[in-house]
Design an enzyme around this catalytic site. Structure first.
Site, mmCIF file in Angstrom:
data_model
loop_
_atom_site.group_PDB
_atom_site.id
_atom_site.type_symbol
_atom_site.label_atom_id
_atom_site.label_comp_id
_atom_site.label_asym_id
_atom_site.label_seq_id
_atom_site.Cartn_x
_atom_site.Cartn_y
_atom_site.Cartn_z
ATOM 1 N N HIS A 57 0.768 -1.270 -0.181
ATOM 2 C CA HIS A 57 -0.146 0.386 -0.389
ATOM 3 C C HIS A 57 0.669 1.164 0.220
ATOM 4 O O HIS A 57 1.542 1.549 1.138
ATOM 5 C CB HIS A 57 -1.215 -0.046 1.004
ATOM 6 C CG HIS A 57 -1.913 0.734 0.914
ATOM 7 N ND1 HIS A 57 -3.250 0.877 1.410
ATOM 8 C CD2 HIS A 57 -1.634 2.597 0.848
ATOM 9 C CE1 HIS A 57 -3.649 1.434 0.938
ATOM 10 N NE2 HIS A 57 -3.685 2.653 0.689
ATOM 11 N N LEU A 60 2.547 6.553 -5.240
ATOM 12 C CA LEU A 60 3.763 6.840 -5.618
ATOM 13 C C LEU A 60 3.455 7.974 -6.656
ATOM 14 O O LEU A 60 4.274 9.293 -7.002
ATOM 15 C CB LEU A 60 4.098 5.391 -6.418
ATOM 16 C CG LEU A 60 4.994 4.904 -5.986
ATOM 17 C CD1 LEU A 60 5.425 3.627 -7.484
ATOM 18 C CD2 LEU A 60 6.058 5.168 -5.556
ATOM 19 N N ARG A 61 2.253 9.244 -6.881
ATOM 20 C CA ARG A 61 1.664 9.920 -7.089
ATOM 21 C C ARG A 61 2.306 10.229 -8.247
ATOM 22 O O ARG A 61 1.573 11.147 -9.091
ATOM 23 C CB ARG A 61 2.649 11.170 -6.121
ATOM 24 C CG ARG A 61 2.716 10.959 -4.850
ATOM 25 C CD ARG A 61 1.122 11.663 -4.251
ATOM 26 N NE ARG A 61 0.660 11.003 -2.524
ATOM 27 C CZ ARG A 61 0.058 10.889 -2.322
ATOM 28 N NH1 ARG A 61 -1.248 10.844 -3.123
ATOM 29 N NH2 ARG A 61 -0.046 11.004 -1.263
ATOM 30 N N ASN A 91 -4.877 5.945 -7.363
ATOM 31 C CA ASN A 91 -5.343 7.900 -7.323
ATOM 32 C C ASN A 91 -4.311 8.685 -7.702
ATOM 33 O O ASN A 91 -3.801 9.647 -6.826
ATOM 34 C CB ASN A 91 -5.803 7.612 -5.861
ATOM 35 C CG ASN A 91 -4.585 7.549 -4.514
ATOM 36 O OD1 ASN A 91 -3.667 7.145 -4.694
ATOM 37 N ND2 ASN A 91 -4.765 8.867 -3.707
ATOM 38 N N ASP A 149 -8.892 3.348 -3.126
ATOM 39 C CA ASP A 149 -8.360 3.791 -2.228
ATOM 40 C C ASP A 149 -8.090 5.469 -2.206
ATOM 41 O O ASP A 149 -8.290 6.192 -3.239
ATOM 42 C CB ASP A 149 -6.618 3.733 -1.681
ATOM 43 C CG ASP A 149 -6.228 3.931 -0.489
ATOM 44 O OD1 ASP A 149 -6.537 3.339 -0.015
ATOM 45 O OD2 ASP A 149 -5.348 4.999 -0.745
ATOM 46 N N HIS A 176 -10.436 -0.411 0.742
ATOM 47 C CA HIS A 176 -10.437 1.523 2.050
ATOM 48 C C HIS A 176 -11.754 1.360 2.636
ATOM 49 O O HIS A 176 -13.051 2.035 2.182
ATOM 50 C CB HIS A 176 -10.174 2.900 1.367
ATOM 51 C CG HIS A 176 -9.880 3.759 1.585
ATOM 52 N ND1 HIS A 176 -9.034 4.765 2.039
ATOM 53 C CD2 HIS A 176 -11.303 4.386 2.212
ATOM 54 C CE1 HIS A 176 -9.218 6.148 3.095
ATOM 55 N NE2 HIS A 176 -10.932 6.168 3.250
ATOM 56 N N ASP A 302 1.025 2.558 4.433
ATOM 57 C CA ASP A 302 0.239 3.971 3.613
ATOM 58 C C ASP A 302 1.297 4.785 2.843
ATOM 59 O O ASP A 302 0.901 5.849 2.883
ATOM 60 C CB ASP A 302 -0.791 3.517 4.410
ATOM 61 C CG ASP A 302 -2.057 5.053 3.415
ATOM 62 O OD1 ASP A 302 -2.038 5.093 2.531
ATOM 63 O OD2 ASP A 302 -3.198 5.062 4.065
#
Lengths: 424, 304
Positions: A57, A60-61, A91, A149, A176, A302
């Site tokens: 989890h 990495l953006r 996301n 998530d 989530h 996370d």
């Protein structure tokens, strides 16, 4: 290569062993092995060898939020933290909801070449909770699981369809859990510290109701489900009871839920703002008990890196999340092993073998024939968390200045050294 | 007193509260005599930075600053660069660069005053932040009580209504209990925050129990949007079951003070008979407000 003299963590105990690596695989493990003249030798006496850590989890953006983190900095952070495999949440912008984005993430990670990156696809298109994402295509491109998530699929009927359809492709939903109507803008746990600070709190029930729903769906459909970052004592009890009656559920928690409580938000520290929120001491203790008795199967960081601009604002407006890859191992070792008597094999299972098992990933053990993914740590070394020293772009940690035990020295993936601690 | 900012009463020592009240009482008697010229802040500048609408608090701070001789500038959200998306931190830095000595901030987010205080060199006074604290309101309430009773210690203060959203109730709770008063509270269960007892309040199960033997009965303003959010069915029902009226007040000590931070919804939190009655301090609270804010400003300013 020969790794000589390490205390090696196996599933059944810790034994001083020499490890030979050839062709990216572990080829020999024995109490002593002699190197031929030209073999590279890594002297590891005094260090402890763990199977490469696996974090299921991570955020990495990349693509879309490269100011917060990139696949390059995120995987640098991962190997510095001892991880050889990470799973990244969808996301991003665009959302990982189709094979193109899955392919991009995998290709970019391969190009950087530090650790293995397994994308997790969104459950619904654009994470909007309306229509199923291109699940088959994402699986074909290499997605290892599905998750919405950051939120739950609020529509229960759609979630049931998602679990069913995903099962056709052998994919699990990682959930989530958050009932949106109960959260309604809350930024912390509802309890003593929400009252003291005047920050809006959400009840444990906001998380527990969705955990219960996912358990009900899994039980009714006879399908497996995985619960993300469990933070409540009551949610843990729901999972414990479901497991006891045979529901195919697995669950993770994060280091911050067994190290901190909501007392950390007393002075409005935006770095302690995380979702689910830090909860009460009762919950923290229950998380440790849940890990101990196997109700909680694994530890995930996370890892949620943010730019300082996203945090240096009013607490209500600050982004949720903690940059966790570089503290996950030491927090777990310090609190679970040093303070709560967990064995090293147990810690290793929580951070390697169990997440590998949940997602059917190769690896997670030091065994002949397995990929040579391992981490060498000095368990005698203590150090203080210094966010400025993070290689992640996200310096957002509530642990700044905290003294931790256990320091990652080397990380090897497929037999190659991907991280070596710089000499001081 | 040697502190840079006044952010709340939770972290304020009893001796400092006492010092503010003592000086505030002196200012109040001067104001009553018509004296509005003081010099504690002459040569200083002060800005009020209001991210929420307010008439009385902003005006009260402005007058307090002017009576003390400060140059006062008022900034409200609509007229400021906030509309252009500037962050609170950047706004603070800008105002700091203009050599402002004191910043008075009102903000809808809990913790905003602390964030500003951390950012700027200037003294920061919290004029209300979200559901956190409203120290000047509590101090003016305490000043009013001390002026009337001669002391705070030993008083019993009943606070009725929407405790959950009330920074006034919390600041009063902290300040009053530090000075030895007892605080009872009553309101709908939907509007009682978790664990407030641990902060020193006695949560009562009826209005009568809360008010029983009270020296002061304080109503809190109820916002209409709280009803829309489902906390209670209607203002009528709120008034009927949770408001203070002539019957309820019979349980209090004879001559018990009626207080309210304002603006008051007549017939909801308090009946008009109480608002306009002989023991009502609601208007007197307003002058206490100017006086106590002068005291806060003077005490911060004197260090420089």
């Amino acid at each position: 290569m020969l790794i000589r003299g390490a205390d090696v963590v196996f599933s059944d105990g810790v034994r001083k062993s020499d490890i030979r690596i050839e062709g990216g695989l572990f080829t020999q493990i024995a109490p002593t092995l002699d190197p031929p003249e030209n073999e590279e030798v890594l002297e590891a006496a005094g260090l402890t060898a763990f199977p490469g850590l696996i974090d299921m989890h991570v955020h990495l953006r990349d693509p879309g939020f490269e100011k917060k983190e990139t696949i390059e900095t995120g995987t640098m952070s991962a190997v510095k933290g001892g991880f050889t495999q990470i799973c990244c949440m969808p996301n991003t912008r665009p959302v990982i909801d189709n094979k193109v984005v899955v392919t991009y993430v995998k290709a970019r990670a391969r190009e950087v070449g530090l650790c293995k990156v397994h994308p997790i696809g969104a459950i619904t298109e654009g994470q909007k909770g309306e229509a199923l994402a291109a699940i088959g295509g994402m699986k074909a491109a290499g997605a290892v699981a599905l998750s919405e998530d950051g939120k739950s699929v609020q529509n229960s009927a759609l979630m049931a369809k998602a679990m069913l359809y995903a099962s056709d492709f052998g994919l699990k939903c990682l959930c989530h859990c958050e009932d949106a109507s109960l959260v309604d803008g809350a930024v912390v746990h509802e309890g003593d510290y929400s009252t003291l600070t005047g920050l809006k709190g959400s009840l444990r029930a906001a998380e527990d109701i969705m955990i219960a729903r996912e358990l009900c769906l899994a039980e009714s459909l006879e399908l497996p489900v995985h619960i993300c970052h469990v933070s409540t004592y009551s949610g843990i009890q729901l999972i414990r009871e479901a497991k006891a009656r045979g529901v195919k559920v697995t669950a993770e928690t994060c280091p911050h839920y067994f190290t901190l409580t909501d007392a950390a938000i007393r002075d409005f520290d935006p770095n302690a703002k995380v979702n689910p929120p830090l909860r009460a001491e009762r919950d923290r203790v229950a998380v440790i008990a849940g890990l101990k008795d196997g109700t909680l199967d694994c530890i995930a960081s996370d890892h949620a890196p943010h730019h300082a601009d996203d945090k240096n604002v009013e607490f209500n407006d600050a982004a949720f999340g903690i940059s966790g890859l570089e503290t996950s191992f030491a927090l777990s070792y310090t609190v679970l092993v040093c303070e709560n008597g967990f064995s090293l094999p147990k810690l290793s299972a929580l951070m390697s073998a169990n997440p590998a098992g949940i997602l059917s990933l190769t690896g997670g053990e030091i065994a002949v024939g397995a990929p040579a993914d391992l981490m060498l740590a000095d368990l005698n070394e203590s150090w203080r968390v210094d966010p400025a020293a993070f290689v992640s772009k996200g310096k957002n940690t509530p642990f700044a200045g905290k003294k931790l035990q256990g320091r990652v020295k080397y990380t090897l993936s497929d037999g190659e050294i991907k991280y070596r601690e710089a000499r001081a | 007193m040697n502190q840079k900012d006044i952010l709340g009463l939770y972290d304020m020592e009893a001796a400092v509260i006492d010092e503010i009240l003592t000086r505030g009482l002196a200012y109040k008697s001067e104001l009553k005599r018509g004296n509005k010229v003081f010099h504690a802040l002459s040569g200083k500048s002060m800005v009020t930075l209001f991210y929420e609408n307010s008439t009385r608090t902003r005006c009260s701070f402005e007058l307090a600053g002017k009576f003390l001789g400060a140059q006062v500038v008022n900034i409200s959200v609509a007229a400021s660069s906030v509309q252009k998306g500037e962050t609170l931190v950047d706004t603070g830095k800008t105002l700091d660069a203009m050599q402002n000595d004191v910043m008075v901030i009102r903000h809808p987010a809990s913790g905003a005053a602390r964030l500003l205080a951390k950012t700027v060199r200037a003294h920061v006074i919290n004029a209300g932040d979200g559901m956190n604290e409203h120290p000047s309101q509590a101090l003016l309430d305490m000043l009013t009580m001390r002026e009337h009773f001669g002391k705070i210690s030993g008083l019993k203060v009943a606070i009725l209504g929407d405790i959950y959203h009330s920074r006034v109730a919390k600041s009063n709770l902290y300040g009053l209990t530090k000075l030895g008063a007892q605080v009872t509270m009553f309101g709908p269960r939907t509007l009682i925050p978790a664990g407030i007892e641990k902060l020193g309040a006695k949560i009562c199960s009826s209005r009568e129990e809360a008010v029983d033997g009270a020296d002061v009965v304080m109503g809190l303003r109820i916002q209409l949007e709280r009803q829309k959010a489902g906390n209670f069915p209607s203002l009528g029902e709120f008034a009927k079951y949770y408001g203070a009226n002539e019957e309820v007040i019979k349980y209090a000590k004879p001559g018990a003070l009626i207080m309210h931070p304002g603006p008051v919804n007549r017939g909801v939190e308090l009946t008009s008979a109480l608002i306009d009655g002989d023991t009502s301090k609601i208007e007197d609270q307003v002058l206490s407000g100017v006086a106590v804010r002068m005291s806060m400003l003077a005490l911060l300013g004197k260090e420089d």
